[in-house]
Design a protein around this motif. Sequence first.
Motif, PDB file in Angstrom:
ATOM      1  N   PHE A   1       0.775  -1.086  -0.026  1.00 27.22           N
ATOM      2  CA  PHE A   1       0.046  -0.019  -0.140  1.00 27.22           C
ATOM      3  C   PHE A   1       0.782   1.345   0.193  1.00 27.22           C
ATOM      4  O   PHE A   1       0.689   2.152  -0.647  1.00 27.22           O
ATOM      5  CB  PHE A   1      -0.959  -0.032   1.169  1.00 27.22           C
ATOM      6  N   SER A   2       1.696   1.274   0.820  1.00 25.79           N
ATOM      7  CA  SER A   2       2.568   2.584   0.903  1.00 25.79           C
ATOM      8  C   SER A   2       4.053   2.150   1.210  1.00 25.79           C
ATOM      9  O   SER A   2       4.500   1.011   1.874  1.00 25.79           O
ATOM     10  CB  SER A   2       2.200   3.677   1.928  1.00 25.79           C
ATOM     11  N   ASN A   3       4.921   2.769   0.804  1.00 23.91           N
ATOM     12  CA  ASN A   3       6.541   2.812   0.904  1.00 23.91           C
ATOM     13  C   ASN A   3       6.780   3.712   1.937  1.00 23.91           C
ATOM     14  O   ASN A   3       7.145   5.003   1.919  1.00 23.91           O
ATOM     15  CB  ASN A   3       7.045   2.790  -0.429  1.00 23.91           C
ATOM     16  N   VAL A   4       7.212   3.416   3.132  1.00 23.98           N
ATOM     17  CA  VAL A   4       7.301   4.449   4.338  1.00 23.98           C
ATOM     18  C   VAL A   4       8.890   4.663   4.193  1.00 23.98           C
ATOM     19  O   VAL A   4       9.110   5.946   4.359  1.00 23.98           O
ATOM     20  CB  VAL A   4       7.204   3.508   5.673  1.00 23.98           C
ATOM     21  N   SER A   5       9.797   3.949   4.034  1.00 17.43           N
ATOM     22  CA  SER A   5      11.098   4.409   3.938  1.00 17.43           C
ATOM     23  C   SER A   5      11.990   3.355   3.068  1.00 17.43           C
ATOM     24  O   SER A   5      11.551   2.243   3.020  1.00 17.43           O
ATOM     25  CB  SER A   5      11.679   4.557   5.307  1.00 17.43           C
ATOM     26  N   MET A   6      13.006   3.830   2.551  1.00 19.23           N
ATOM     27  CA  MET A   6      13.878   3.074   1.900  1.00 19.23           C
ATOM     28  C   MET A   6      15.573   3.413   2.294  1.00 19.23           C
ATOM     29  O   MET A   6      15.596   4.457   2.587  1.00 19.23           O
ATOM     30  CB  MET A   6      13.715   2.947   0.352  1.00 19.23           C
TER      31      MET A   6
ATOM     32  N   VAL B   1      29.370  -5.706   1.617  1.00 18.73           N
ATOM     33  CA  VAL B   1      28.222  -5.877   0.860  1.00 18.73           C
ATOM     34  C   VAL B   1      27.126  -4.922   1.129  1.00 18.73           C
ATOM     35  O   VAL B   1      26.953  -4.662   2.553  1.00 18.73           O
ATOM     36  CB  VAL B   1      27.735  -7.429   1.160  1.00 18.73           C
ATOM     37  N   TYR B   2      26.569  -4.263   0.353  1.00 10.17           N
ATOM     38  CA  TYR B   2      25.411  -3.336   0.461  1.00 10.17           C
ATOM     39  C   TYR B   2      23.947  -3.928   0.235  1.00 10.17           C
ATOM     40  O   TYR B   2      23.833  -4.602  -0.834  1.00 10.17           O
ATOM     41  CB  TYR B   2      25.635  -1.953  -0.391  1.00 10.17           C
ATOM     42  N   TYR B   3      23.147  -3.755   1.155  1.00  8.52           N
ATOM     43  CA  TYR B   3      21.671  -4.331   1.095  1.00  8.52           C
ATOM     44  C   TYR B   3      20.662  -3.075   0.883  1.00  8.52           C
ATOM     45  O   TYR B   3      20.743  -2.260   1.889  1.00  8.52           O
ATOM     46  CB  TYR B   3      21.420  -5.015   2.361  1.00  8.52           C
ATOM     47  N   CYS B   4      20.257  -3.270   0.121  1.00 10.80           N
ATOM     48  CA  CYS B   4      18.869  -2.116   0.153  1.00 10.80           C
ATOM     49  C   CYS B   4      17.651  -2.820   1.034  1.00 10.80           C
ATOM     50  O   CYS B   4      17.666  -4.145   1.110  1.00 10.80           O
ATOM     51  CB  CYS B   4      18.161  -2.207  -1.390  1.00 10.80           C
ATOM     52  N   HIS B   5      17.016  -1.851   1.603  1.00 12.13           N
ATOM     53  CA  HIS B   5      15.914  -2.300   2.577  1.00 12.13           C
ATOM     54  C   HIS B   5      14.878  -1.482   2.376  1.00 12.13           C
ATOM     55  O   HIS B   5      14.752  -0.374   2.067  1.00 12.13           O
ATOM     56  CB  HIS B   5      16.436  -2.329   3.903  1.00 12.13           C
ATOM     57  N   ALA B   6      13.635  -1.889   2.504  1.00  8.44           N
ATOM     58  CA  ALA B   6      12.322  -1.102   2.368  1.00  8.44           C
ATOM     59  C   ALA B   6      11.423  -1.501   3.450  1.00  8.44           C
ATOM     60  O   ALA B   6      11.169  -2.726   3.648  1.00  8.44           O
ATOM     61  CB  ALA B   6      11.633  -1.221   1.105  1.00  8.44           C
ATOM     62  N   ASN B   7      10.883  -0.383   4.108  1.00 11.34           N
ATOM     63  CA  ASN B   7       9.677  -0.506   5.161  1.00 11.34           C
ATOM     64  C   ASN B   7       8.321  -0.174   4.460  1.00 11.34           C
ATOM     65  O   ASN B   7       8.153   1.019   4.128  1.00 11.34           O
ATOM     66  CB  ASN B   7       9.882   0.372   6.323  1.00 11.34           C
ATOM     67  N   VAL B   8       7.628  -1.124   4.299  1.00 13.84           N
ATOM     68  CA  VAL B   8       6.269  -0.822   3.657  1.00 13.84           C
ATOM     69  C   VAL B   8       4.801  -1.316   4.572  1.00 13.84           C
ATOM     70  O   VAL B   8       5.276  -2.108   5.557  1.00 13.84           O
ATOM     71  CB  VAL B   8       6.300  -1.669   2.437  1.00 13.84           C
ATOM     72  N   ARG B   9       3.922  -0.612   4.245  1.00 11.83           N
ATOM     73  CA  ARG B   9       2.576  -1.205   4.537  1.00 11.83           C
ATOM     74  C   ARG B   9       1.864  -1.959   3.603  1.00 11.83           C
ATOM     75  O   ARG B   9       1.814  -1.202   2.405  1.00 11.83           O
ATOM     76  CB  ARG B   9       1.814  -0.065   5.056  1.00 11.83           C
ATOM     77  N   THR B  10       1.629  -3.270   3.859  1.00 16.93           N
ATOM     78  CA  THR B  10       0.978  -3.900   2.848  1.00 16.93           C
ATOM     79  C   THR B  10      -0.632  -3.546   2.330  1.00 16.93           C
ATOM     80  O   THR B  10      -0.981  -3.713   1.523  1.00 16.93           O
ATOM     81  CB  THR B  10       0.759  -5.469   3.098  1.00 16.93           C
ATOM     82  N   TYR B  11      -1.177  -2.782   3.533  1.00 17.12           N
ATOM     83  CA  TYR B  11      -2.662  -2.380   3.426  1.00 17.12           C
ATOM     84  C   TYR B  11      -2.713  -1.213   4.464  1.00 17.12           C
ATOM     85  O   TYR B  11      -1.894  -0.758   5.398  1.00 17.12           O
ATOM     86  CB  TYR B  11      -3.642  -3.574   3.906  1.00 17.12           C
TER      87      TYR B  11
END
Length: 121
Positions: free
Chosen positions: A29-34, A92-102
């Motif tokens: 639903f929304s991408n809070v942070s990356m 090693v660099y890792y991408c991360h994302a904090n999201v709400r699925t609804y």
Amino acid sequence: QVQLMESGGGLVQPGGSLRLSCAASGRFFSNVSMGWYRQAPGKQRELVATITSSGGIIYADSVKGRFAISRDNAKNMVTLQMNSLKPDDTAVYYCHANVRTYPGGPISTYWGQGTQVTVSS
């Protein structure tokens, strides 16, 4: 399910530059942070930089003034421009994302598979 596709990374000499990109796809639903974390051999994973959907940014002290993070909300993409690279940036660099699925749902964290950055002469 959310997928994170990373690109960039590689081998660069000290003082050089690299650019990392990460795109999020899937159902949410929304991408809070990356942002980006990194892990060097024998060390714990550490925050490099993160950016919220409203533009709030946090940098690790070790990269302030050298790295710049930006995001494209329409594309759910985050980019890390790394300048003046040092051997200590090797990891090693890792991408991360904090999201709400609804709407109103909990925040879930997703990780990319990681991309190697090596700074060496």
